[in-house]
Design an enzyme around this catalytic site. Structure first.
Site, PDB file in Angstrom:
ATOM      1  N   ARG A  70       0.842  -1.212   0.000  1.00  0.00           N
ATOM      2  CA  ARG A  70       0.000   0.000   0.000  1.00  0.00           C
ATOM      3  C   ARG A  70       0.872   1.255   0.000  1.00  0.00           C
ATOM      4  O   ARG A  70       0.578   2.238  -0.659  1.00  0.00           O
ATOM      5  CB  ARG A  70      -0.956   0.032   1.203  1.00  0.00           C
ATOM      6  CG  ARG A  70      -1.631   1.395   1.360  1.00  0.00           C
ATOM      7  CD  ARG A  70      -2.894   1.397   2.193  1.00  0.00           C
ATOM      8  NE  ARG A  70      -2.804   0.597   3.390  1.00  0.00           N
ATOM      9  CZ  ARG A  70      -2.145   0.959   4.515  1.00  0.00           C
ATOM     10  NH1 ARG A  70      -1.533   2.115   4.578  1.00  0.00           N
ATOM     11  NH2 ARG A  70      -2.108   0.152   5.546  1.00  0.00           N
ATOM     12  N   TYR A  86     -15.917  16.404 -16.082  1.00  0.00           N
ATOM     13  CA  TYR A  86     -16.231  14.968 -16.141  1.00  0.00           C
ATOM     14  C   TYR A  86     -17.377  14.636 -15.167  1.00  0.00           C
ATOM     15  O   TYR A  86     -17.360  15.094 -14.013  1.00  0.00           O
ATOM     16  CB  TYR A  86     -14.968  14.177 -15.787  1.00  0.00           C
ATOM     17  CG  TYR A  86     -15.178  12.696 -15.718  1.00  0.00           C
ATOM     18  CD1 TYR A  86     -15.401  11.958 -16.875  1.00  0.00           C
ATOM     19  CD2 TYR A  86     -15.180  12.031 -14.500  1.00  0.00           C
ATOM     20  CE1 TYR A  86     -15.609  10.591 -16.813  1.00  0.00           C
ATOM     21  CE2 TYR A  86     -15.385  10.662 -14.423  1.00  0.00           C
ATOM     22  CZ  TYR A  86     -15.602   9.953 -15.589  1.00  0.00           C
ATOM     23  OH  TYR A  86     -15.816   8.600 -15.513  1.00  0.00           O
ATOM     24  N   ASP A 102      -7.023  18.404 -14.424  1.00  0.00           N
ATOM     25  CA  ASP A 102      -7.265  17.037 -14.897  1.00  0.00           C
ATOM     26  C   ASP A 102      -6.801  17.004 -16.354  1.00  0.00           C
ATOM     27  O   ASP A 102      -7.419  17.613 -17.224  1.00  0.00           O
ATOM     28  CB  ASP A 102      -8.757  16.720 -14.773  1.00  0.00           C
ATOM     29  CG  ASP A 102      -9.089  15.295 -15.185  1.00  0.00           C
ATOM     30  OD1 ASP A 102      -8.360  14.724 -16.020  1.00  0.00           O
ATOM     31  OD2 ASP A 102     -10.101  14.760 -14.694  1.00  0.00           O
ATOM     32  N   LYS A 131      -7.522   5.988 -19.540  1.00  0.00           N
ATOM     33  CA  LYS A 131      -7.761   6.542 -20.860  1.00  0.00           C
ATOM     34  C   LYS A 131      -6.472   6.497 -21.696  1.00  0.00           C
ATOM     35  O   LYS A 131      -5.917   5.430 -21.886  1.00  0.00           O
ATOM     36  CB  LYS A 131      -8.332   7.959 -20.713  1.00  0.00           C
ATOM     37  CG  LYS A 131      -9.410   8.074 -19.616  1.00  0.00           C
ATOM     38  CD  LYS A 131     -10.681   7.298 -19.929  1.00  0.00           C
ATOM     39  CE  LYS A 131     -11.625   7.179 -18.732  1.00  0.00           C
ATOM     40  NZ  LYS A 131     -12.000   8.429 -18.076  1.00  0.00           N
TER      41      LYS A 131
HETATM   42  C1  LIG Z   1     -12.507   8.835 -16.864  1.00  0.00           C
HETATM   43  C2  LIG Z   1     -12.194  10.167 -16.309  1.00  0.00           C
HETATM   44  C3  LIG Z   1     -12.044  10.361 -14.929  1.00  0.00           C
HETATM   45  C4  LIG Z   1     -12.258   9.246 -13.931  1.00  0.00           C
HETATM   46  O1  LIG Z   1     -11.386   8.191 -14.118  1.00  0.00           O
HETATM   47  P1  LIG Z   1     -11.714   6.649 -13.717  1.00  0.00           P
HETATM   48  O2  LIG Z   1     -10.459   5.951 -14.085  1.00  0.00           O
HETATM   49  O3  LIG Z   1     -12.899   6.237 -14.515  1.00  0.00           O
HETATM   50  O4  LIG Z   1     -12.015   6.643 -12.262  1.00  0.00           O
HETATM   51  C5  LIG Z   1     -11.717  11.631 -14.487  1.00  0.00           C
HETATM   52  N1  LIG Z   1     -11.563  12.655 -15.350  1.00  0.00           N
HETATM   53  C6  LIG Z   1     -11.709  12.506 -16.675  1.00  0.00           C
HETATM   54  C7  LIG Z   1     -11.509  13.678 -17.563  1.00  0.00           C
HETATM   55  C8  LIG Z   1     -12.037  11.264 -17.205  1.00  0.00           C
HETATM   56  O5  LIG Z   1     -12.200  11.127 -18.517  1.00  0.00           O
END
Ligand SMILES: *Cc1c(COP(=O)(O)O)cnc(C)c1O
Length: 360
Positions: free
Chosen positions: A26, A78, A150, A175
């Site tokens: 962890r 998001y 982000d 992603k």
């Molecule tokens: C998918 C996404 C998230 C969240 O990510 P997860 O891996 O699904 O928890 C946050 N911000 C953006 C812009 C995203 O596309």
């Protein structure tokens, strides 16, 4: 040539209190550490923590705040982040103002005495609106606020927020960074050491770090990131131009189009327009629902950034957790269709869209 997976929960101590650098997974794991060093370098940060999802990264960052704090965010962020901010964080008395991040005056107006941070997501989702990162950092610094970006939609190949003075970058590595739709993961990257140490402390305290297996897969994905991004961008440009010229399409949202309103800003902060786009189909919700059932190469699915093309309807899928009013305020129409353009042959992609639009 590849980083081994260390599937171990615990590590042998050399002597009481003395470790080889790892004691418990962890807190730290060699496979995860290799990914963290990689991502810190790519974003130009001093510290990275790889988390088990993108939302785990966002949630961990939220623990920087305490009851009474206030954060400014865009009104078309998001959907999952919006749900965390607008709903879950309310129980902790951390409040949010959702503003049009394209309007610096609106951001300035939202600053209160207890405002601690500005949350940046650019390009936004699903309307691909840009936030001027340098401008937001300027406002934030004047009021001594943190900036958190982000960077999921761009990846560090197309945009590096820390270079513009942002304090913290978060990612959903699910992603583009992983890119193969076989992992959910996230990352937090900090520019300065003190903040990085606090975020590393929180990741361990909260237990939000990712597994060694997932770290291995993301590491493998990152090896082709530059080349995948290039292919995504080329295909998205071709698809956007095709859609913009089609008579059944009302409007295309893609930063690479010549009539895109924020083209100059795109050139100032992004290396290319990216692999995501959305469009409003003529005929609204019903037409959109018919259309997404007719594509064959574009799979009807949420998520984005993988090598395969995905298509979805924000209203009933990715942005269903926003209220109808919040969606309307953000400008997300019922006939809006979001596309994650993959790296398949552009001709095949356009042929598929052609048959689906023609049947519609
Ligand atoms: C998918 C996404 C998230 C969240 O990510 P997860 O891996 O699904 O928890 C946050 N911000 C953006 C812009 C995203 O596309």
């Amino acid at each position: 040539m590849t980083t081994p997976i260390y599937p171990t929960s615990t590590f042998e101590f050399v002597a009481p209190g003395k470790t080889t650098g790892f004691d418990y997974t962890r807190s730290g794991n060699p496979t995860r550490s290799a990914l963290e060093a990689n991502l810190a370098e790519l974003e130009g940060g001093t510290m990275c923590r790889a988390t088990c999802t993108g939302m785990a990264a966002v949630s961990t960052v939220m623990f920087l705040f305490t009851a009474g704090d206030h954060v400014i965010a865009g009104n078309d962020i998001y959907g999952g982040t919006y749900r965390l901010f607008a709903d879950v964080m309310r129980a902790f008395n951390v409040t949010f103002s959702f503003v049009d991040m394209g309007d610096p005056a609106a951001i300035r107006k939202a600053v209160r005495q207890r405002t601690r941070a500005i949350w940046i997501e650019t390009p936004s989702n699903p309307l691909l609106r840009l936030t001027d990162i340098r401008e937001v950092v300027k406002i934030a610094r004047r009021h001594k606020l943190l900036t958190i970006a982000d960077n999921t939609f761009c990846s560090p190949v197309l945009q590096r927020p820390l270079d513009f003075g942002v304090d913290v970058v978060v990612h959903s590595t699910t992603k583009y960074l992983n890119g193969h739709s076989d992992v959910v993961g996230g990352a937090i990257i900090a520019r300065n050491k003190a903040l990085g140490e606090r975020l590393a402390y929180l990741t361990n305290a909260l237990g939000t770090a990712c597994s060694p297996f997932d770290a291995f897969l993301v590491l493998r994905g990152v090896k082709t990131l530059t080349h995948r991004m290039k292919a995504h961008v080329e295909n998205a440009q071709a698809v956007a131009e095709f859609l913009a010229a089609h008579k059944r399409v009302e409007k295309v949202y893609y930063p690479g189009l010549s009539d895109y309103p924020q083209r100059d800003l795109m050139r100032r902060q992004m290396k290319a327009a990216g692999g995501m786009l959305s469009f409003d189909i003529k005929g609204g919700r019903k037409a959109a629902e018919r259309f997404v059932m007719r594509t064959k190469l574009f799979t009807l699915a949420e998520s984005l950034g993988g090598v395969e093309s995905l298509i979805e309807i924000p209203e009933s899928m990715s942005h269903a957790s926003m209220s109808a009013r919040a969606r309307a305020e953000a400008g997300i129409k019922p006939g809006n269709i979001r596309v994650s353009v993959g790296i398949e042959s552009a001709t095949d992609l356009i042929d598929d869209l052609t048959q689906a639009l023609d049947q519609n």
